[in-house]
Design an enzyme around this catalytic site. Structure first.
Site, PDB file in Angstrom:
ATOM      1  N   ASP A 106       1.461  12.343 106.755  1.00  0.00           N
ATOM      2  CA  ASP A 106       1.844  13.707 107.082  1.00  0.00           C
ATOM      3  C   ASP A 106       1.961  14.532 105.794  1.00  0.00           C
ATOM      4  O   ASP A 106       2.163  13.988 104.704  1.00  0.00           O
ATOM      5  CB  ASP A 106       3.199  13.732 107.802  1.00  0.00           C
ATOM      6  CG  ASP A 106       3.140  12.997 109.126  1.00  0.00           C
ATOM      7  OD1 ASP A 106       2.032  12.887 109.696  1.00  0.00           O
ATOM      8  OD2 ASP A 106       4.194  12.520 109.581  1.00  0.00           O
TER       9      ASP A 106
HETATM   10  N1  URA Z   1       4.910   7.787 110.029  1.00  0.00           N
HETATM   11  C1  URA Z   1       5.136   9.122 110.028  1.00  0.00           C
HETATM   12  O1  URA Z   1       5.914   9.618 110.838  1.00  0.00           O
HETATM   13  N2  URA Z   1       4.506   9.888 109.140  1.00  0.00           N
HETATM   14  C2  URA Z   1       3.649   9.399 108.205  1.00  0.00           C
HETATM   15  O2  URA Z   1       3.114  10.163 107.394  1.00  0.00           O
HETATM   16  C3  URA Z   1       3.422   8.013 108.213  1.00  0.00           C
HETATM   17  C4  URA Z   1       4.065   7.227 109.128  1.00  0.00           C
END
Ligand code: URA
Length: 243
Positions: A106
């Site tokens: 993310d």
């Molecule tokens: N889980 C999440 O919520 N975000 C990420 O970027 C990776 C794993």
């Protein structure tokens, strides 16, 4: 023997276009085994010939594998009209056509992103049929209650989704808790949604390991380096599930 047209070969190893490579060849800036080659359609053996461009020997690689320590605020994409991407952070000496992140983090998640131009490799490490653990450090505002830790370890149910069992261990509790979480699958916002179903609030998230390869902590946020073949096999080294 793997022979390739020189212009194609040169442009595949850099961000130079085919026509820029052609110009360099025509202007006498390319040598093969010490001899200037001006014929743009001539071929070279990528494994055995020594190819020099402007006096620099090309270390030919079919594919490249780059570890990035992703900072916050950067999107896991090859290009984006408004946001900075992980591929934008790759320095010119490692850039080549077709780079993309093999797996997404993310925008606000930091840490290990693998960038490559090898689609088969990316498919292998991301395929649910293969087992490549991804390890994260998750900061929370308070300790997660034991009942939720048990649910995560057994495989949480989120709505109509049943998650695979995850490992979760407290690695420090001061000044605020940090958990090490190992996921065996990569679902959308998985850790955010898992922690969102507990009593605690997620305050930070960093990926620190893919397969058995640790993020190189000497890389400052935003820095990259190329992986060695041993390191690549530490990610690739996976078991194929039979079912
Ligand atoms: N889980 C999440 O919520 N975000 C990420 O970027 C990776 C794993």
């Amino acid at each position: 023997m793997a022979k390739e047209r020189l212009d194609k070969l040169i442009s595949s190893q850099s961000m130079m276009t085919r026509s820029e490579a052609t110009k360099l060849i025509r202007s006498g800036n390319v040598k093969v085994n010490g001899d200037v080659v001006k014929n743009t359609s001539s071929k070279a053996d990528t494994e055995n010939d020594v190819i020099e461009v402007c006096g620099e020997v090309i270390n030919y690689k079919k594919h490249i594998y780059i570890m990035l320590n992703k900072p916050q605020g950067v999107v896991s994409a090859s290009r984006d009209n408004s946001e900075k991407t992980v591929v934008d952070l790759v320095p010119d000496n490692l850039k080549r056509p077709g780079l993309f992140p093999a797996g997404r983090l993310d925008k606000d998640t930091t840490g290990f992103v693998l960038i490559t131009d090898d689609g088969d490799f990316a498919h292998d490490i991301l395929s649910p049929r293969h087992h490549v653990d991804k390890t994260y450090l998750a900061g929370t505002d308070c300790l997660i209650d034991e009942e939720y830790l048990v649910r995560m370890r057994e495989g949480m149910v989120l709505g109509d989704e049943k998650l695979m069992p995850a490992e979760i261990d407290l690695v420090c509790d001061s000044p605020s808790p940090v958990y090490r979480i190992v996921l065996r699958e990569g679902r959308y916002h998985q850790i955010k949604r898992m922690t969102g179903a507990t009593n605690a609030v997620l305050t930070s998230l960093k990926r620190i390991k893919m397969g058995s390869l640790d993020l190189d902590e000497t890389l400052a946020p935003g820095e990259c380096r190329e992986l060695s073949s041993e390191e690549i096999s530490m990610i690739k080294n996976m078991q194929t599930l039979t079912s």
